[in-house]
Design a protein around this motif. Structure first.
Motif, PDB file in Angstrom:
ATOM      1  N   VAL A 257      47.300  24.035  37.281  1.00 51.72           N
ATOM      2  CA  VAL A 257      47.039  25.462  37.112  1.00 51.72           C
ATOM      3  C   VAL A 257      47.174  26.169  38.448  1.00 51.72           C
ATOM      4  CG1 VAL A 257      45.278  27.175  36.493  1.00 51.72           C
ATOM      5  CG2 VAL A 257      45.534  25.083  35.130  1.00 51.72           C
ATOM      6  N   PRO A 258      47.899  27.281  38.514  1.00 55.05           N
ATOM      7  CA  PRO A 258      47.954  28.066  39.757  1.00 55.05           C
ATOM      8  C   PRO A 258      46.599  28.715  40.015  1.00 55.05           C
ATOM      9  CG  PRO A 258      49.086  29.218  37.984  1.00 55.05           C
ATOM     10  CD  PRO A 258      48.720  27.870  37.446  1.00 55.05           C
ATOM     11  N   TRP A 259      45.799  28.089  40.852  1.00 55.88           N
ATOM     12  CA  TRP A 259      44.391  28.444  40.994  1.00 55.88           C
ATOM     13  C   TRP A 259      44.200  29.890  41.430  1.00 55.88           C
ATOM     14  CZ3 TRP A 259      39.788  26.830  39.559  1.00 55.88           C
ATOM     15  CH2 TRP A 259      38.652  27.273  40.243  1.00 55.88           C
ATOM     16  N   ARG A 260      44.901  30.300  42.480  1.00 55.32           N
ATOM     17  CA  ARG A 260      44.689  31.647  43.004  1.00 55.32           C
ATOM     18  C   ARG A 260      45.077  32.704  41.969  1.00 55.32           C
ATOM     19  NH1 ARG A 260      46.637  33.000  48.976  1.00 55.32           N
ATOM     20  NH2 ARG A 260      44.858  31.577  49.298  1.00 55.32           N
ATOM     21  N   SER A 261      46.193  32.500  41.312  1.00 58.02           N
ATOM     22  CA  SER A 261      46.626  33.473  40.298  1.00 58.02           C
ATOM     23  C   SER A 261      45.663  33.505  39.125  1.00 58.02           C
ATOM     24  CB  SER A 261      48.036  33.126  39.816  1.00 58.02           C
ATOM     25  OG  SER A 261      48.977  33.226  40.863  1.00 58.02           O
ATOM     26  N   ALA A 262      45.195  32.327  38.705  1.00 57.11           N
ATOM     27  CA  ALA A 262      44.269  32.273  37.565  1.00 57.11           C
ATOM     28  C   ALA A 262      42.960  32.969  37.894  1.00 57.11           C
ATOM     29  CB  ALA A 262      44.013  30.819  37.171  1.00 57.11           C
ATOM     30  N   MET A 263      42.425  32.739  39.099  1.00 54.41           N
ATOM     31  CA  MET A 263      41.180  33.396  39.477  1.00 54.41           C
ATOM     32  C   MET A 263      41.378  34.901  39.646  1.00 54.41           C
ATOM     33  SD  MET A 263      38.927  31.029  39.418  1.00 54.41           S
ATOM     34  CE  MET A 263      39.961  30.423  38.046  1.00 54.41           C
ATOM     35  N   THR A 264      42.542  35.306  40.143  1.00 54.73           N
ATOM     36  CA  THR A 264      42.803  36.733  40.302  1.00 54.73           C
ATOM     37  C   THR A 264      42.879  37.426  38.945  1.00 54.73           C
ATOM     38  OG1 THR A 264      44.014  36.346  42.369  1.00 54.73           O
ATOM     39  CG2 THR A 264      44.415  38.424  41.235  1.00 54.73           C
ATOM     40  N   VAL A 265      43.608  36.829  38.014  1.00 54.21           N
ATOM     41  CA  VAL A 265      43.761  37.444  36.685  1.00 54.21           C
ATOM     42  C   VAL A 265      42.428  37.489  35.951  1.00 54.21           C
ATOM     43  CG1 VAL A 265      44.802  37.131  34.414  1.00 54.21           C
ATOM     44  CG2 VAL A 265      46.210  36.902  36.464  1.00 54.21           C
ATOM     45  N   THR A 266      41.693  36.380  35.953  1.00 60.52           N
ATOM     46  CA  THR A 266      40.419  36.368  35.221  1.00 60.52           C
ATOM     47  C   THR A 266      39.370  37.229  35.905  1.00 60.52           C
ATOM     48  OG1 THR A 266      39.799  34.311  36.360  1.00 60.52           O
ATOM     49  CG2 THR A 266      40.832  34.108  34.199  1.00 60.52           C
ATOM     50  N   GLY A 267      39.383  37.237  37.244  1.00 59.24           N
ATOM     51  CA  GLY A 267      38.429  38.080  37.960  1.00 59.24           C
ATOM     52  C   GLY A 267      38.704  39.558  37.750  1.00 59.24           C
ATOM     53  N   LEU A 268      39.966  39.967  37.878  1.00 52.03           N
ATOM     54  CA  LEU A 268      40.308  41.367  37.644  1.00 52.03           C
ATOM     55  C   LEU A 268      40.077  41.752  36.187  1.00 52.03           C
ATOM     56  CD1 LEU A 268      43.573  41.806  39.769  1.00 52.03           C
ATOM     57  CD2 LEU A 268      41.275  42.634  40.279  1.00 52.03           C
ATOM     58  N   GLY A 269      40.361  40.820  35.274  1.00 52.80           N
ATOM     59  CA  GLY A 269      40.089  41.092  33.864  1.00 52.80           C
ATOM     60  C   GLY A 269      38.609  41.319  33.613  1.00 52.80           C
ATOM     61  N   THR A 270      37.772  40.534  34.293  1.00 50.21           N
ATOM     62  CA  THR A 270      36.320  40.723  34.165  1.00 50.21           C
ATOM     63  C   THR A 270      35.896  42.075  34.730  1.00 50.21           C
ATOM     64  OG1 THR A 270      35.925  38.334  34.286  1.00 50.21           O
ATOM     65  CG2 THR A 270      34.084  39.788  34.832  1.00 50.21           C
ATOM     66  N   ILE A 271      36.448  42.448  35.880  1.00 50.13           N
ATOM     67  CA  ILE A 271      36.100  43.734  36.489  1.00 50.13           C
ATOM     68  C   ILE A 271      36.524  44.894  35.593  1.00 50.13           C
ATOM     69  CG2 ILE A 271      36.576  45.253  38.453  1.00 50.13           C
ATOM     70  CD1 ILE A 271      36.923  42.701  40.150  1.00 50.13           C
ATOM     71  N   LEU A 272      37.756  44.841  35.064  1.00 47.70           N
ATOM     72  CA  LEU A 272      38.265  45.929  34.234  1.00 47.70           C
ATOM     73  C   LEU A 272      37.544  46.009  32.888  1.00 47.70           C
ATOM     74  CD1 LEU A 272      42.105  45.537  34.925  1.00 47.70           C
ATOM     75  CD2 LEU A 272      40.542  47.262  35.839  1.00 47.70           C
ATOM     76  N   GLY A 273      37.133  44.852  32.365  1.00 51.00           N
ATOM     77  CA  GLY A 273      36.467  44.848  31.067  1.00 51.00           C
ATOM     78  C   GLY A 273      34.990  45.158  31.139  1.00 51.00           C
ATOM     79  N   ALA A 274      34.386  45.036  32.322  1.00 53.17           N
ATOM     80  CA  ALA A 274      32.943  45.224  32.452  1.00 53.17           C
ATOM     81  C   ALA A 274      32.456  46.601  32.018  1.00 53.17           C
ATOM     82  CB  ALA A 274      32.507  44.928  33.888  1.00 53.17           C
ATOM     83  N   PRO A 275      33.072  47.719  32.439  1.00 56.14           N
ATOM     84  CA  PRO A 275      32.570  49.022  31.993  1.00 56.14           C
ATOM     85  C   PRO A 275      32.614  49.209  30.483  1.00 56.14           C
ATOM     86  CG  PRO A 275      34.015  49.281  33.890  1.00 56.14           C
ATOM     87  CD  PRO A 275      34.139  47.858  33.445  1.00 56.14           C
ATOM     88  N   ALA A 276      33.479  48.466  29.805  1.00 55.04           N
ATOM     89  CA  ALA A 276      33.520  48.519  28.342  1.00 55.04           C
ATOM     90  C   ALA A 276      32.547  47.538  27.706  1.00 55.04           C
ATOM     91  CB  ALA A 276      34.934  48.226  27.843  1.00 55.04           C
TER      92      ALA A 276
END
Length: 421
Positions: A257-276
């Motif tokens: 698994v591309p670790w940095r990309s996976a953490m970036t996508v899931t982390g940003l997804g968590t940040i963007l989804g949090a206000p909802a």
């Protein structure tokens, strides 16, 4: 690049259309199993944090969309069956923690911080090393303690709604014997039918307008109690129980698994989804095998199609979030908790096994488990954080102390004699 070390399996005699259909079917199964088996846990966790029914529905919608988009991005970019999921252990943690100081807005702020920490893990190796330094036994004991009250819910519901709960438990138990993958889905179906009959018989109405999926934005608020009691434990349990095992499962099928990309996508997804209202998304662990195994496609280089299909299915399933929350709100007491509890029993068993099987840290793990299961709140901070503190403290106190080494013989021999001698 992404599948350089994956050997292509022989595909002689297999029509391309058949292989693609097999991969698409595996992706549909991945999404259905991932969604139906634990969506009740997500709703229970968000509701315990103080979310209204509309906000909980929005949160379920948010995690479905963010993980669906994340799967599409990662699987197509790297041509690997990388699947994402919402943090089921994290949702269970929220359900066990309950409302925090600052209410729902503070919980949303904690979700944002969790996403920031996940992104930072991909770029800062020391942060990942710090999480890896937490003994597995203590992290799993904390998770088991958080899960215990939720797994007891079906037993409590037996006295509240036995006509619905008993058939659901029986069906779950039977399928655990013959088709464990579908056990929770079948139990949910039985519970849904029973709840539907109860709603009709008691003449309760469903609010049709609430079934339309929509976003209920919340402005994040930050309180130190929520950051310590929610964000940090949510980050730890998501990393220890989802992201790290997820990479190990993918590795077992030959994928790195591309670790940095996976953490970036899931982390940003968590940040963007949090206000909802979305709490956290991460690499899939158990369900990852459904798209990465040979059953998804004989050719490892074509299994990304299964993951892409799963991502698309999650976007479709997101549309059912409002209807599920509306139905759950109208169902008899204990029905949603029963489905959530049954969905977490296997996770509880695995966590207890990992926590208590090794002998080195067994006492520390047992203390961690007890504190987490107690639900105690101190200074506005929930039991999960104090469980980690207690477990690490007991481990430090009980660790073997190195014995002092004896003096060197040469040093004794050459020591000057005292005047008295």
């Amino acid at each position: 690049m992404s599948t350089a070390d994956v050997e292509t399996a022989p595909t002689a005699g297999l029509e391309p259309e058949v292989g693609i259909a097999q991969a698409v079917g595996a992706g549909v199964v991945t999404a259905l199993v991932g969604f139906t088996s634990t969506f009740a846990v997500v709703l229970a966790g968000l509701t315990a944090m103080g979310a209204t029914s509309a906000q909980a529905a929005s949160g379920l919608f948010a995690v479905c969309v963010t993980q669906g988009v994340g799967i599409l991005l990662l699987s197509r970019r790297y041509r690997m069956p990388i699947t994402l999921a919402w943090s089921t252990p994290g949702a269970a943690l929220l359900a066990g923690t309950g409302a925090v100081v600052g209410g729902w807005p503070a919980a949303v702020g904690a979700f944002v911080v969790t996403g920031v920490l996940i992104v930072a893990t991909g770029f800062w190796q020391r942060l990942g090393a710090l999480i890896a330094a937490i003994p597995v036994e203590i992290a799993q004991a904390m998770l088991a303690g958080v899960l215990l009250p939720l797994c007891l819910a079906p037993m409590r519901a037996l006295t509240v709604s036995p006509a619905i709960v008993v058939p659901a438990i029986v069906v779950w138990l039977v399928l655990q014997r013959f088709a464990a993958r579908w056990a929770v889905l079948a139990a949910f179906a039985v519970a849904a039918v029973g709840a539907g009959i109860d709603i009709v018989v008691t003449h309760r109405s469903l609010e049709l307008a609430a079934m339309v999926p929509r976003i209920e934005p919340t402005m994040p608020h930050w309180s130190w109690q929520a950051l310590i009691g929610v964000a940090i434990p949510l980050y730890i349990v998501t990393m220890a129980a989802q992201n790290i095992p997820g990479t190990a499962i993918m590795s077992s099928f030959g994928y790195r698994v591309p670790w940095r990309s996976a953490m970036t996508v899931t982390g940003l997804g968590t940040i963007l989804g949090a206000p909802a209202g979305g709490h956290a998304i991460n690499l899939a662990a158990v369900s990852a095998a459904l798209s990465a195994a040979p059953a998804a496609h004989p050719d490892p280089k074509r299994r990304w199609i299964a993951a892409t299909t799963a991502g698309g299915c999650y976007l479709v399933l997101a549309l059912a979030s409002g209807a599920l929350v509306t139905f759950a709100a109208a169902a008899p007491d204990g029905v949603l908790e029963t489905v959530a509890g049954l969905a977490l029993i296997a996770t509880l068993a695995a966590a207890l096994t990992a926590a208590l099987t090794p002998t080195d840290n067994r006492s520390a793990a047992a203390m961690t488990f007890l504190v987490a299961a107690s639900g105690v709140t101190v200074l506005g901070i929930g039991a999960a954080f104090w469980a980690l503190v207690a477990g690490l403290a007991v481990r430090w106190f009980l660790r073997p102390r190195p014995e002092p080494s004896p003096p060197e013989p040469s040093a004794v021999a050459t020591r000057p004699a005292s005047p008295e001698s």
